[in-house]
Design a protein around this motif. Structure first.
Motif, short mmCIF file in Angstrom:
data_model
loop_
_atom_site.label_atom_id
_atom_site.label_comp_id
_atom_site.label_asym_id
_atom_site.label_seq_id
_atom_site.Cartn_x
_atom_site.Cartn_y
_atom_site.Cartn_z
N LEU A 1 -170.43 -119.87 38.84
CA LEU A 1 -169.45 -119.04 40.12
C LEU A 1 -168.31 -117.93 39.70
O LEU A 1 -167.86 -117.26 40.67
N LEU A 2 -168.13 -118.66 39.10
CA LEU A 2 -166.28 -117.31 38.91
C LEU A 2 -166.54 -116.21 37.97
O LEU A 2 -166.31 -114.65 38.57
N SER A 3 -168.56 -116.24 37.52
CA SER A 3 -168.93 -115.15 36.95
C SER A 3 -169.50 -113.83 38.48
O SER A 3 -168.71 -112.83 38.39
N LEU A 4 -170.09 -114.68 39.63
CA LEU A 4 -170.44 -113.75 40.40
C LEU A 4 -168.79 -113.42 41.35
O LEU A 4 -168.82 -113.10 42.18
N GLN A 5 -167.83 -114.02 41.31
CA GLN A 5 -166.72 -113.76 41.46
C GLN A 5 -165.98 -112.81 41.74
O GLN A 5 -165.54 -111.53 42.05
N ASN A 6 -166.02 -112.69 39.81
CA ASN A 6 -165.85 -111.57 39.07
C ASN A 6 -166.46 -110.83 39.67
O ASN A 6 -165.88 -109.53 39.75
N ARG A 7 -167.74 -110.40 39.90
CA ARG A 7 -168.60 -109.01 40.33
C ARG A 7 -168.27 -108.91 41.40
O ARG A 7 -168.47 -108.24 41.89
N GLN A 8 -167.52 -109.92 42.26
CA GLN A 8 -167.34 -109.85 43.70
C GLN A 8 -166.14 -108.80 43.61
O GLN A 8 -165.94 -107.63 44.41
N LEU A 9 -165.01 -109.37 42.88
CA LEU A 9 -163.72 -108.17 43.05
C LEU A 9 -164.18 -107.14 42.55
O LEU A 9 -163.38 -106.46 43.05
N ALA A 10 -164.86 -106.25 41.64
CA ALA A 10 -165.08 -105.50 40.85
C ALA A 10 -166.35 -104.85 41.79
O ALA A 10 -166.00 -103.63 42.06
N ALA A 11 -166.59 -105.07 42.93
CA ALA A 11 -167.87 -104.37 43.86
C ALA A 11 -166.62 -104.39 45.00
O ALA A 11 -166.49 -103.39 45.90
N ALA A 12 -165.72 -104.63 45.19
CA ALA A 12 -165.06 -103.86 45.99
C ALA A 12 -164.10 -103.45 45.69
O ALA A 12 -163.58 -102.90 46.07
N ASN A 13 -163.32 -103.56 44.87
CA ASN A 13 -162.70 -102.70 44.40
C ASN A 13 -163.34 -101.10 43.81
O ASN A 13 -162.86 -100.28 44.03
N GLN A 14 -164.15 -101.05 43.08
CA GLN A 14 -164.95 -99.69 43.29
C GLN A 14 -164.91 -99.19 44.92
O GLN A 14 -165.73 -98.24 45.30
N LEU A 15 -165.03 -99.96 45.75
CA LEU A 15 -165.86 -99.86 47.38
C LEU A 15 -164.95 -99.07 47.77
O LEU A 15 -164.60 -97.97 48.37
N LEU A 16 -163.05 -99.25 47.28
CA LEU A 16 -162.26 -99.42 47.37
C LEU A 16 -161.95 -97.61 47.11
O LEU A 16 -161.13 -97.21 46.95
N LYS A 17 -162.51 -97.57 45.70
CA LYS A 17 -162.10 -96.32 44.66
C LYS A 17 -163.15 -95.44 45.44
O LYS A 17 -162.30 -94.56 45.82
N ASN A 18 -164.06 -95.50 46.31
CA ASN A 18 -164.94 -94.42 46.36
C ASN A 18 -163.90 -94.48 48.29
O ASN A 18 -164.28 -92.53 48.18
N VAL A 19 -163.82 -95.09 48.79
CA VAL A 19 -163.44 -94.33 50.39
C VAL A 19 -161.56 -94.24 49.46
O VAL A 19 -162.26 -92.62 50.41
N GLY A 20 -161.03 -94.07 48.73
CA GLY A 20 -159.67 -94.07 48.74
C GLY A 20 -160.22 -92.52 47.91
O GLY A 20 -159.86 -91.21 48.31
N ARG A 21 -160.86 -91.92 47.52
CA ARG A 21 -161.51 -90.79 46.58
C ARG A 21 -161.91 -90.07 47.33
O ARG A 21 -161.53 -88.88 46.99
N ARG A 22 -162.50 -89.92 47.80
CA ARG A 22 -163.49 -89.62 48.98
C ARG A 22 -163.24 -88.80 50.03
O ARG A 22 -162.86 -87.30 50.27
N TRP A 23 -161.80 -89.39 50.65
CA TRP A 23 -160.42 -88.74 51.54
C TRP A 23 -159.84 -88.53 50.76
O TRP A 23 -159.20 -86.92 51.05
N ASP A 24 -159.30 -88.56 49.70
CA ASP A 24 -158.83 -87.45 49.18
C ASP A 24 -159.23 -85.79 48.74
O ASP A 24 -158.68 -85.02 48.67
N GLU A 25 -160.65 -85.72 48.06
CA GLU A 25 -160.77 -84.65 48.09
C GLU A 25 -161.18 -83.56 48.64
O GLU A 25 -160.70 -82.47 48.82
N GLY A 26 -160.83 -84.15 50.17
CA GLY A 26 -161.59 -83.14 50.99
C GLY A 26 -161.86 -82.32 51.30
O GLY A 26 -163.22 -82.44 50.50
N PRO A 27 -162.13 -80.86 52.09
CA PRO A 27 -163.66 -80.52 52.23
C PRO A 27 -163.19 -79.23 51.41
O PRO A 27 -162.68 -78.94 50.40
N GLN A 28 -164.46 -78.37 50.72
CA GLN A 28 -164.80 -77.69 49.98
C GLN A 28 -164.89 -76.61 49.72
O GLN A 28 -165.54 -76.34 50.83
#
Length: 99
Positions: free
Chosen positions: A72-99
């Motif tokens: 259970l703790l391992s699954l919760q850890n994986r879930q937190l890592a996935a949520a963290n990655q999601l936030l990184k992807n969303v934030g990073r993409r908007w910061d890059e802007g048009p190229q």
């Protein structure tokens, strides 16, 4: 180039959302499994106190509960890592802007 960046961002976000949903489903099952393991330990302890089973049965039930909790703790850890990655992807993409 900008179009490809946007498409890639959407795909990464969608992939992470799928992972999060899958982990949510697994967590529900694992929590149920942990509840069953806890109940089994309680029953086994009662049987031990009544003298109907050996302490080895109690130890086995404890190991099962701890293993379930670890999963259970391992699954919760994986879930937190996935949520963290999601936030990184969303934030990073908007910061890059048009190229």
């Amino acid at each position: 180039m900008y179009r490809q960046t946007v498409l890639t961002a959407f795909q990464e976000v969608e992939d992470n959302l799928v992972v999060l949903q899958s982990l949510d489903d697994e967590l529900v099952i694992q929590r149920e499994s942990m509840a069953v393991s806890q109940k089994n330990l309680e029953i086994t302890l009662a049987q031990y106190k009544a003298g109907t089973v050996s302490y080895l049965n109690v130890t086995t039930a404890q190991i099962t509960l701890l293993t379930t909790e670890n999963t259970l703790l391992s699954l919760q850890n994986r879930q937190l890592a996935a949520a963290n990655q999601l936030l990184k992807n969303v934030g990073r993409r908007w910061d890059e802007g048009p190229q």
